[in-house]
Enzyme design. Sequence first.
Site, PDB file in Angstrom:
ATOM      1  N   THR A 209      58.622  53.848  46.333  1.00 33.94           N
ATOM      2  CA  THR A 209      58.233  55.238  46.607  1.00 33.94           C
ATOM      3  C   THR A 209      59.122  55.812  47.710  1.00 33.94           C
ATOM      4  OG1 THR A 209      55.978  54.794  45.900  1.00 33.94           O
ATOM      5  CG2 THR A 209      56.293  56.707  47.319  1.00 33.94           C
TER       6      THR A 209
ATOM      7  N   GLN B 258      60.735  48.662  37.439  1.00 30.71           N
ATOM      8  CA  GLN B 258      60.078  47.811  36.437  1.00 30.71           C
ATOM      9  C   GLN B 258      61.071  46.904  35.711  1.00 30.71           C
ATOM     10  OE1 GLN B 258      56.906  47.368  36.044  1.00 30.71           O
ATOM     11  NE2 GLN B 258      56.081  49.077  37.233  1.00 30.71           N
TER      12      GLN B 258
ATOM     13  N   SER C  82      61.726  47.236  43.939  1.00 29.85           N
ATOM     14  CA  SER C  82      60.511  47.022  44.732  1.00 29.85           C
ATOM     15  C   SER C  82      59.997  45.596  44.530  1.00 29.85           C
ATOM     16  CB  SER C  82      59.441  48.028  44.299  1.00 29.85           C
ATOM     17  OG  SER C  82      58.234  47.777  44.986  1.00 29.85           O
ATOM     18  N   ALA C  83      59.809  44.867  45.663  1.00 24.57           N
ATOM     19  CA  ALA C  83      59.524  43.428  45.606  1.00 24.57           C
ATOM     20  C   ALA C  83      58.221  43.071  44.895  1.00 24.57           C
ATOM     21  CB  ALA C  83      59.489  42.872  47.028  1.00 24.57           C
ATOM     22  N   HIS C  84      57.169  43.892  45.082  1.00 23.89           N
ATOM     23  CA  HIS C  84      55.864  43.441  44.581  1.00 23.89           C
ATOM     24  C   HIS C  84      55.727  43.536  43.071  1.00 23.89           C
ATOM     25  CE1 HIS C  84      53.460  47.312  43.973  1.00 23.89           C
ATOM     26  NE2 HIS C  84      54.525  47.783  44.571  1.00 23.89           N
TER      27      HIS C  84
ATOM     28  N   THR D 251      61.866  48.993  62.684  1.00 26.26           N
ATOM     29  CA  THR D 251      62.256  47.576  62.752  1.00 26.26           C
ATOM     30  C   THR D 251      62.235  46.958  61.350  1.00 26.26           C
ATOM     31  OG1 THR D 251      61.284  47.473  64.936  1.00 26.26           O
ATOM     32  CG2 THR D 251      61.691  45.358  63.852  1.00 26.26           C
TER      33      THR D 251
ATOM     34  N   CYS E 280      49.482  54.416  40.086  1.00 24.37           N
ATOM     35  CA  CYS E 280      49.604  55.553  40.988  1.00 24.37           C
ATOM     36  C   CYS E 280      48.779  56.737  40.509  1.00 24.37           C
ATOM     37  CB  CYS E 280      51.061  55.960  41.112  1.00 24.37           C
ATOM     38  SG  CYS E 280      51.778  56.243  39.518  1.00 24.37           S
TER      39      CYS E 280
HETATM   40  N1  PLP Z   1      58.787  53.516  40.338  1.00 27.04           N
HETATM   41  C1  PLP Z   1      58.224  52.866  39.307  1.00 27.04           C
HETATM   42  C2  PLP Z   1      58.899  52.902  37.977  1.00 27.04           C
HETATM   43  C3  PLP Z   1      57.027  52.171  39.482  1.00 27.04           C
HETATM   44  O1  PLP Z   1      56.484  51.522  38.446  1.00 27.04           O
HETATM   45  C4  PLP Z   1      56.421  52.157  40.762  1.00 27.04           C
HETATM   46  C5  PLP Z   1      55.119  51.485  40.964  1.00 27.04           C
HETATM   47  O2  PLP Z   1      54.290  51.464  40.072  1.00 27.04           O
HETATM   48  C6  PLP Z   1      57.040  52.845  41.811  1.00 27.04           C
HETATM   49  C7  PLP Z   1      58.224  53.514  41.559  1.00 27.04           C
HETATM   50  C8  PLP Z   1      56.457  52.825  43.216  1.00 27.04           C
HETATM   51  O3  PLP Z   1      56.591  51.526  43.736  1.00 27.04           O
HETATM   52  P1  PLP Z   1      56.107  51.100  45.193  1.00 27.04           P
HETATM   53  O4  PLP Z   1      54.729  50.586  45.008  1.00 27.04           O
HETATM   54  O5  PLP Z   1      57.067  50.014  45.596  1.00 27.04           O
HETATM   55  O6  PLP Z   1      56.184  52.269  46.084  1.00 27.04           O
END
Ligand code: PLP
Length: 382
Positions: free
Chosen positions: A73, A178, A197-199, A234, A319
């Site tokens: 994000t 993704q 994005s790591a998670h 940081t 989201c």
């Molecule tokens: N972009 C995509 C394609 C996503 O699937 C997601 C999360 O669902 C995001 C951005 C946002 O990721 P983050 O949780 O790392 O902010």
Amino acid sequence: MVIRRYFDCNATTPLSEPARAAWLETANQHWHNPGGLYRQGAAAKALLEECREEVGARLGCEASRIVFTAGATESNNAVCAWAARRFPDRKALVSPIEHPSVRESAKWHFRNRLDVAPCSPAGVVEVPAVRQMLGADRPPALVSMMAASNESGVLLPWEEINLLCREQGILFHCDATQWIGKRPAAGLGACDFVTGSAHKFGGPKGVGFLKIPEDCQLQEQHGGRQEHGHRAGTENLAGIKAMMAAWTEREAAMETCDACGRDAFELQLLDSPLGARMVGREAARLWNTSLLVMPDFPNTRWVARLSDLGFAVSTGAACSTGEATSAMLQAMGFGTAEMKRVLRVSGWWSHQRSDWLDLAEAILTTWREFQSGATVRKKIQL
Ligand code: PLP
């Protein structure tokens, strides 16, 4: 809840073992501030720069192009904010199926300078339509398109769109959130901007990266000169090390990711009288995702009953939980009633075919129960 029944991996994934080990080791041994001028600070800084080298090598770009962030994000917002400021008189072009962190951010920063590309009934952005839009009198300064959809799992033609943009000197941003960890990352570095994005691939939440082009100086944050002046705050070294460990594990075992379980799940449902519609099935998709439009009953009811049975699925993108609509499905021509019956199922590499088939069976059981009006007798402890 055990991972075997967790089918919401496009929302987030559990921390992988290598990521947990890397996080603990770094948090214990290298908790010092990488900005510190003493030996331990320098050691932390060296690790941070090693991680940057690794991301660059994996994407195929210079390490100096990588900025570590707090996730996708933040990365997506940073791209839109920077481009809108850098090109105050020019437009941006986004796909209609982008995550809100691109779509809403582009709308906010570009306001009436935003165009949206059309997509096919399968939810795929079509290259000829984009080519036409790029050849218009006032071409955009920035095109943003994801690599794979978080909702339907369809794969987008990011390589072709990147080439088109390159030919015309237009900047291209690829939200690969993704894609990374599910498909090989090599080649993504050819895009001007890349988000990760790591998670989403077994790393911790709140850590990610953004690849930026050479002449881009991110400037939205103030109060710190970290990340070579691109970001203030940081650095989250333990999180970054954990992200790299999770990613390494996934890249080394890409062959363990196949669509066999998901396809068997879909066939089981298609062979039944359920009559669920599968979104994007005619297009190339991620191996882990299935987006279903159920024939009847609101999706919130499906999610609740499946949860009683021990299965986690979602009503769509995490989201937009609580929202009855999806911009992607709207762009694909779905009506509100259909959007309220959408279920997203997203598995993980460790799911066996039998786990997918158990989920299909639970869906069919639930459907029969809903149809008969039977009351819920027993809840399974999660
Ligand atoms: N972009 C995509 C394609 C996503 O699937 C997601 C999360 O669902 C995001 C951005 C946002 O990721 P983050 O949780 O790392 O902010």
